[in-house]
Design a protein around this motif. Structure first.
Motif, PDB file in Angstrom:
ATOM      1  N   MET A   1      61.389   3.855  -1.664  1.00  9.14           N
ATOM      2  CA  MET A   1      60.779   4.862  -2.536  1.00  9.14           C
ATOM      3  C   MET A   1      59.620   5.545  -1.799  1.00  9.14           C
ATOM      4  O   MET A   1      58.765   4.871  -1.227  1.00  9.14           O
ATOM      5  N   PRO A   2      59.605   6.883  -1.785  1.00  5.35           N
ATOM      6  CA  PRO A   2      58.475   7.575  -1.152  1.00  5.35           C
ATOM      7  C   PRO A   2      57.170   7.266  -1.885  1.00  5.35           C
ATOM      8  O   PRO A   2      57.156   7.071  -3.097  1.00  5.35           O
ATOM      9  N   THR A   3      56.089   7.197  -1.142  1.00  8.65           N
ATOM     10  CA  THR A   3      54.798   6.984  -1.779  1.00  8.65           C
ATOM     11  C   THR A   3      54.370   8.252  -2.507  1.00  8.65           C
ATOM     12  O   THR A   3      54.781   9.362  -2.164  1.00  8.65           O
ATOM     13  N   ASP A   4      53.542   8.087  -3.546  1.00  6.84           N
ATOM     14  CA  ASP A   4      53.059   9.246  -4.288  1.00  6.84           C
ATOM     15  C   ASP A   4      52.284  10.195  -3.377  1.00  6.84           C
ATOM     16  O   ASP A   4      52.424  11.417  -3.475  1.00  6.84           O
ATOM     17  N   PRO A 192      59.825   5.293   8.672  1.00  3.84           N
ATOM     18  CA  PRO A 192      60.206   6.267   9.710  1.00  3.84           C
ATOM     19  C   PRO A 192      60.728   7.581   9.126  1.00  3.84           C
ATOM     20  O   PRO A 192      60.422   8.657   9.655  1.00  3.84           O
ATOM     21  N   LEU A 193      61.503   7.504   8.037  1.00  5.94           N
ATOM     22  CA  LEU A 193      62.004   8.737   7.412  1.00  5.94           C
ATOM     23  C   LEU A 193      60.849   9.554   6.848  1.00  5.94           C
ATOM     24  O   LEU A 193      60.807  10.783   7.007  1.00  5.94           O
ATOM     25  N   GLU A 194      59.892   8.912   6.202  1.00  7.80           N
ATOM     26  CA  GLU A 194      58.738   9.634   5.654  1.00  7.80           C
ATOM     27  C   GLU A 194      57.923  10.284   6.767  1.00  7.80           C
ATOM     28  O   GLU A 194      57.437  11.414   6.614  1.00  7.80           O
ATOM     29  N   ALA A 242      53.248   9.481  14.879  1.00  9.78           N
ATOM     30  CA  ALA A 242      54.021   9.777  16.082  1.00  9.78           C
ATOM     31  C   ALA A 242      55.497   9.941  15.758  1.00  9.78           C
ATOM     32  O   ALA A 242      56.013   9.374  14.782  1.00  9.78           O
ATOM     33  N   ARG A 243      56.185  10.712  16.586  1.00  8.27           N
ATOM     34  CA  ARG A 243      57.605  10.978  16.372  1.00  8.27           C
ATOM     35  C   ARG A 243      58.391   9.662  16.318  1.00  8.27           C
ATOM     36  O   ARG A 243      58.362   8.874  17.263  1.00  8.27           O
ATOM     37  N   PRO A 244      59.097   9.400  15.206  1.00  8.58           N
ATOM     38  CA  PRO A 244      59.848   8.147  15.093  1.00  8.58           C
ATOM     39  C   PRO A 244      61.152   8.209  15.877  1.00  8.58           C
ATOM     40  O   PRO A 244      61.691   9.285  16.146  1.00  8.58           O
ATOM     41  N   ASP A 245      61.645   7.043  16.247  1.00  6.40           N
ATOM     42  CA  ASP A 245      62.938   6.960  16.906  1.00  6.40           C
ATOM     43  C   ASP A 245      64.028   7.355  15.916  1.00  6.40           C
ATOM     44  O   ASP A 245      63.988   6.988  14.743  1.00  6.40           O
ATOM     45  N   LEU A 246      65.017   8.097  16.382  1.00  7.05           N
ATOM     46  CA  LEU A 246      66.079   8.557  15.479  1.00  7.05           C
ATOM     47  C   LEU A 246      66.846   7.398  14.874  1.00  7.05           C
ATOM     48  O   LEU A 246      67.272   7.451  13.717  1.00  7.05           O
ATOM     49  N   LYS A 250      67.516   6.469  10.853  1.00  4.81           N
ATOM     50  CA  LYS A 250      68.844   6.183  10.342  1.00  4.81           C
ATOM     51  C   LYS A 250      68.895   4.857   9.607  1.00  4.81           C
ATOM     52  O   LYS A 250      69.559   4.708   8.569  1.00  4.81           O
ATOM     53  N   ALA A 251      68.140   3.867  10.103  1.00  6.71           N
ATOM     54  CA  ALA A 251      68.165   2.532   9.512  1.00  6.71           C
ATOM     55  C   ALA A 251      67.293   2.430   8.257  1.00  6.71           C
ATOM     56  O   ALA A 251      67.397   1.473   7.509  1.00  6.71           O
ATOM     57  N   ALA A 252      66.424   3.410   8.048  1.00  7.72           N
ATOM     58  CA  ALA A 252      65.488   3.335   6.914  1.00  7.72           C
ATOM     59  C   ALA A 252      66.210   3.466   5.583  1.00  7.72           C
ATOM     60  O   ALA A 252      67.204   4.151   5.478  1.00  7.72           O
TER      61      ALA A 252
END
Length: 252
Positions: A1-4, A192-194, A242-246, A250-252
Motif C-alpha cells: 500500500m502506498p504511504t499517504d 522501490p516502486l514508490e 536513488a534510482r532503484p534497480d528494475l 518488478k519484485a515489489a
C-alpha cells in the motif's frame, strides 16, 4: 500500500501541469532505463501508480515507436521496451540540464548576442531581451554571422524582463511542491516502486521547465526566480531517492 505522504506527493506533482502520456514515458525511460530493457509489467505498474490507464500507455508507446524513439520486442509473452539510438541521443543531450547539480549549472558567465537580421534562435539557449539582442551563457555556440558582446554587469531590472511570467510562476509552484515533498518524505521509507514513481514525477515536472530557457547565472535573474532553488531541491531529492534497480521494482 502506498504511504499517504507518497500519494499526496504524487498528486501534488501531477497537479502542476497536464500529464501528456508520451512525455511521461520519455521521462520514465530517460530516468529509470536509459540503457536498459523495461518489461511491460514493470512499465504498467509505474504508469498505473502515476494514475495513467493501460490503454493510454499503449497508445503513447505506439506513438513513440512510430517516432523512432522507443523499440519494442517480445520475449515469450512479455513485451520489452527500450530507447532507440535516437532516443538515447536525445536523452543524453538533455541530461546535463536535467541532472546537473547547482555546482555544475548556473555558475558561468554570460554574453550578449546580436544575430543577423531574420535569424531565429532557440529560446532554450538564448533569452531575448530586445529586438535582435539575446542573453546566453558564455559557452553557448555563437550563431553564424552573429556579433557577441561582453557586458560588464547586468542591471537589476533585466532579470524580470527576460523571464516569461508563466515560467516564473511555474517555478514558484514547483518550488512550493518540492519543499513540501522534501519535508513530508524526509523520514518515510518507500518501496522501490514508490521511489521509481516519485523520481519520474519529480524529473517530469522539473524537465518541463528547465529545458525551456537558457542556463544563466542567478545574477541574470530577478529575486523572484526559483529556477536555481528548484535545481537544488531536485538534486537533493534524486540523491536521497536513488534510482532503484528494475528487478527490485518488478519484485515489489
Amino acid at each position: 500500500m502506498p504511504t499517504d505522504a507518497h500519494t499526496q506527493a504524487i498528486r501534488a506533482l501531477a497537479d502542476l501541469g497536464p500529464l501528456r502520456v508520451w512525455s511521461v514515458l520519455v521521462t520514465v525511460f530517460g530516468d529509470l532505463a536509459p540503457n536498459d530493457l523495461l518489461d511491460g509489467p514493470t512499465l504498467s505498474a509505474i504508469m498505473s501508480a502515476i494514475g495513467i490507464k493501460p490503454e493510454a500507455t499503449r497508445v503513447a508507446l505506439h506513438r513513440l515507436r512510430s517516432d523512432g524513439w522507443i523499440a519494442s520486442q517480445k520475449r515469450g509473452r512479455t513485451s520489452l521496451h527500450s530507447l532507440t539510438e535516437q532516443g538515447r541521443r536525445d536523452s543524453e543531450a538533455a541530461r546535463p540540464r536535467i541532472y546537473g547539480t547547482p555546482d555544475q549549472m548556473g555558475r558561468g558567465t554570460y554574453a550578449l548576442i546580436m544575430p543577423d537580421a531574420g535569424t531565429a534562435l532557440d529560446p532554450a539557449l538564448y533569452a531575448q531581451i530586445a529586438p535582435r539582442v539575446y542573453l546566453a551563457a558564455d559557452a553557448t555556440p555563437l550563431p553564424e554571422s552573429a556579433m557577441q558582446l561582453a557586458p560588464m554587469d547586468l542591471p537589476p531590472w533585466l532579470g524580470a524582463q527576460l523571464e516569461p511570467t508563466a515560467l516564473r510562476d511555474a517555478y514558484k509552484a514547483l518550488h512550493a511542491v518540492l519543499m513540501d515533498v522534501d519535508a513530508e518524505l524526509r523520514d518515510v521509507q518507500l518501496t522501490p516502486l514508490e521511489v521509481a514513481v516519485l523520481r519520474v514525477m519529480i524529473v517530469h515536472a522539473w524537465r518541463r521547465l528547465t529545458l525551456r530557457h537558457p542556463d544563466l547565472p542567478r545574477a541574470s535573474h530577478s529575486p523572484d526566480w526559483r529556477g536555481h532553488d528548484c535545481r537544488a531541491l531536485v538534486t537533493g531529492l534524486l540523491t536521497r531517492f536513488a534510482r532503484p534497480d528494475l528487478d527490485a521494482i518488478k519484485a515489489a
